[in-house]
Scaffold this motif. Structure first.
Motif, PDB file in Angstrom:
ATOM      1  N   UNK A 126       0.708  -1.179  -0.003  1.00 60.05           N
ATOM      2  CA  UNK A 126      -0.011  -0.038   0.040  1.00 60.05           C
ATOM      3  C   UNK A 126       0.856   1.466   0.067  1.00 60.05           C
ATOM      4  N   UNK A 127       1.971   1.325   0.749  1.00 58.39           N
ATOM      5  CA  UNK A 127       2.729   2.311   0.973  1.00 58.39           C
ATOM      6  C   UNK A 127       3.445   2.723  -0.353  1.00 58.39           C
ATOM      7  N   UNK A 128       3.824   1.762  -1.070  1.00 55.84           N
ATOM      8  CA  UNK A 128       4.579   1.865  -2.432  1.00 55.84           C
ATOM      9  C   UNK A 128       3.632   2.376  -3.276  1.00 55.84           C
ATOM     10  N   UNK A 129       2.429   1.730  -3.415  1.00 56.14           N
ATOM     11  CA  UNK A 129       1.460   2.193  -4.343  1.00 56.14           C
ATOM     12  C   UNK A 129       1.162   3.729  -4.287  1.00 56.14           C
ATOM     13  N   UNK A 130       0.737   3.862  -2.910  1.00 52.93           N
ATOM     14  CA  UNK A 130       0.484   5.436  -2.711  1.00 52.93           C
ATOM     15  C   UNK A 130       1.726   6.476  -3.067  1.00 52.93           C
ATOM     16  N   UNK A 131       2.816   5.891  -2.684  1.00 54.88           N
ATOM     17  CA  UNK A 131       3.925   6.833  -3.149  1.00 54.88           C
ATOM     18  C   UNK A 131       4.190   7.009  -4.880  1.00 54.88           C
ATOM     19  N   UNK A 132       3.618   6.017  -5.438  1.00 56.30           N
ATOM     20  CA  UNK A 132       3.796   6.038  -7.021  1.00 56.30           C
ATOM     21  C   UNK A 132       2.670   7.023  -7.395  1.00 56.30           C
ATOM     22  N   UNK A 152      -7.031   5.164  -1.778  1.00 53.68           N
ATOM     23  CA  UNK A 152      -7.786   5.182  -2.898  1.00 53.68           C
ATOM     24  C   UNK A 152      -7.967   3.454  -3.303  1.00 53.68           C
ATOM     25  N   UNK A 153      -8.521   3.287  -4.481  1.00 61.99           N
ATOM     26  CA  UNK A 153      -9.099   2.005  -5.051  1.00 61.99           C
ATOM     27  C   UNK A 153      -7.585   1.133  -5.294  1.00 61.99           C
ATOM     28  N   UNK A 154      -7.028   0.335  -4.564  1.00 61.57           N
ATOM     29  CA  UNK A 154      -5.819  -0.230  -4.737  1.00 61.57           C
ATOM     30  C   UNK A 154      -5.996  -1.685  -4.948  1.00 61.57           C
ATOM     31  N   UNK A 155      -5.589  -2.316  -5.844  1.00 59.17           N
ATOM     32  CA  UNK A 155      -5.590  -3.790  -6.142  1.00 59.17           C
ATOM     33  C   UNK A 155      -4.375  -4.299  -5.208  1.00 59.17           C
ATOM     34  N   UNK A 156      -4.628  -5.000  -4.244  1.00 65.89           N
ATOM     35  CA  UNK A 156      -3.660  -5.630  -3.309  1.00 65.89           C
ATOM     36  C   UNK A 156      -2.697  -6.320  -3.725  1.00 65.89           C
ATOM     37  N   UNK A 157      -2.925  -7.034  -4.889  1.00 66.20           N
ATOM     38  CA  UNK A 157      -2.202  -8.022  -5.589  1.00 66.20           C
ATOM     39  C   UNK A 157      -0.887  -7.354  -6.288  1.00 66.20           C
ATOM     40  N   UNK A 158      -1.564  -6.105  -7.215  1.00 67.00           N
ATOM     41  CA  UNK A 158      -0.603  -5.534  -8.292  1.00 67.00           C
ATOM     42  C   UNK A 158       0.023  -4.050  -7.386  1.00 67.00           C
ATOM     43  N   UNK A 174     -14.801   1.189  -4.867  1.00 62.10           N
ATOM     44  CA  UNK A 174     -15.505   0.982  -3.339  1.00 62.10           C
ATOM     45  C   UNK A 174     -14.909  -0.204  -2.606  1.00 62.10           C
ATOM     46  N   UNK A 175     -15.113  -1.307  -3.257  1.00 61.23           N
ATOM     47  CA  UNK A 175     -14.803  -2.621  -2.774  1.00 61.23           C
ATOM     48  C   UNK A 175     -13.086  -2.729  -2.623  1.00 61.23           C
ATOM     49  N   UNK A 176     -12.335  -1.970  -3.625  1.00 58.02           N
ATOM     50  CA  UNK A 176     -11.169  -1.897  -3.627  1.00 58.02           C
ATOM     51  C   UNK A 176     -10.536  -1.322  -2.405  1.00 58.02           C
ATOM     52  N   UNK A 177     -11.082  -0.106  -2.158  1.00 59.78           N
ATOM     53  CA  UNK A 177     -11.027   0.817  -1.102  1.00 59.78           C
ATOM     54  C   UNK A 177     -10.970   0.151   0.305  1.00 59.78           C
ATOM     55  N   UNK A 178     -12.201  -0.588   0.382  1.00 61.09           N
ATOM     56  CA  UNK A 178     -12.425  -1.397   1.584  1.00 61.09           C
ATOM     57  C   UNK A 178     -11.558  -2.331   1.878  1.00 61.09           C
ATOM     58  N   UNK A 179     -11.318  -3.112   0.909  1.00 59.97           N
ATOM     59  CA  UNK A 179     -10.148  -4.228   1.023  1.00 59.97           C
ATOM     60  C   UNK A 179      -8.884  -3.850   1.338  1.00 59.97           C
ATOM     61  N   UNK A 180      -8.527  -2.729   0.795  1.00 61.02           N
ATOM     62  CA  UNK A 180      -7.029  -2.146   1.185  1.00 61.02           C
ATOM     63  C   UNK A 180      -7.322  -1.391   2.667  1.00 61.02           C
ATOM     64  N   UNK A 181      -8.342  -0.930   3.144  1.00 58.29           N
ATOM     65  CA  UNK A 181      -8.430  -0.407   4.376  1.00 58.29           C
ATOM     66  C   UNK A 181      -8.651  -1.670   5.519  1.00 58.29           C
TER      67      UNK A 181
END
Length: 130
Positions: free
Chosen positions: A11-17, A38-44, A56-63
């Motif tokens: 998550x940290x790496x994705x947010x920094x990107x 944000x709506x992040x895919x936890x795999x990629x 929304x589902x992606x946001x909630x799964x990341x949270x």
């Protein structure tokens, strides 16, 4: 007031990107404060494309992943803040949001704003530890 920044690699790496100068999570005096997720895919680690339900589902799964990493869960969330880019997205967002809080809802604010170009929703929350 002592605070601890908690890094969560995917998550940290994705947010920094995305160019955001923030940490995914901060702990202060037994409380957890997430960043606006944000709506992040936890795999990629990429932004999820698609409609508001998928985002929304992606946001909630990341949270959920972020809270678990710090020893908490949605059961401990007492405040959330949702940013959506269009009021017409509220019903789709609410349908998914309800699934994650079957035992009762935290206090929540929802703001319509369009600062992003890559996604339509961002959600943050405050929770207790454990």
């Amino acid at each position: 007031m002592r605070h601890e920044i908690i890094e969560i690699p995917v998550i940290s790496e994705a947010i920094r990107r995305l160019g955001a100068p923030t940490s995914a999570l901060t702990r202060v005096d037994g409380l957890l404060y997430t960043c606006g997720m944000p709506p992040l895919d936890l795999t990629t680690g990429e932004i999820v494309k698609g409609d508001i339900v998928m985002q929304t589902r992606a946001c909630m799964e990341a949270l959920s992943f972020t809270l678990r990493h710090a020893g908490s869960s949605f059961d401990n969330v007492f405040k959330s803040l949702v940013f959506i880019s269009d009021n017409d997205f509220a019903s789709g967002m609410n349908a998914v949001y309800r699934e994650y809080f079957p035992g009762g809802f935290p206090a929540r604010s929802c703001v319509t704003i369009k600062p992003w170009t890559h996604f339509d929703i961002e959600i943050e929350c405050i929770a207790t530890v454990g």
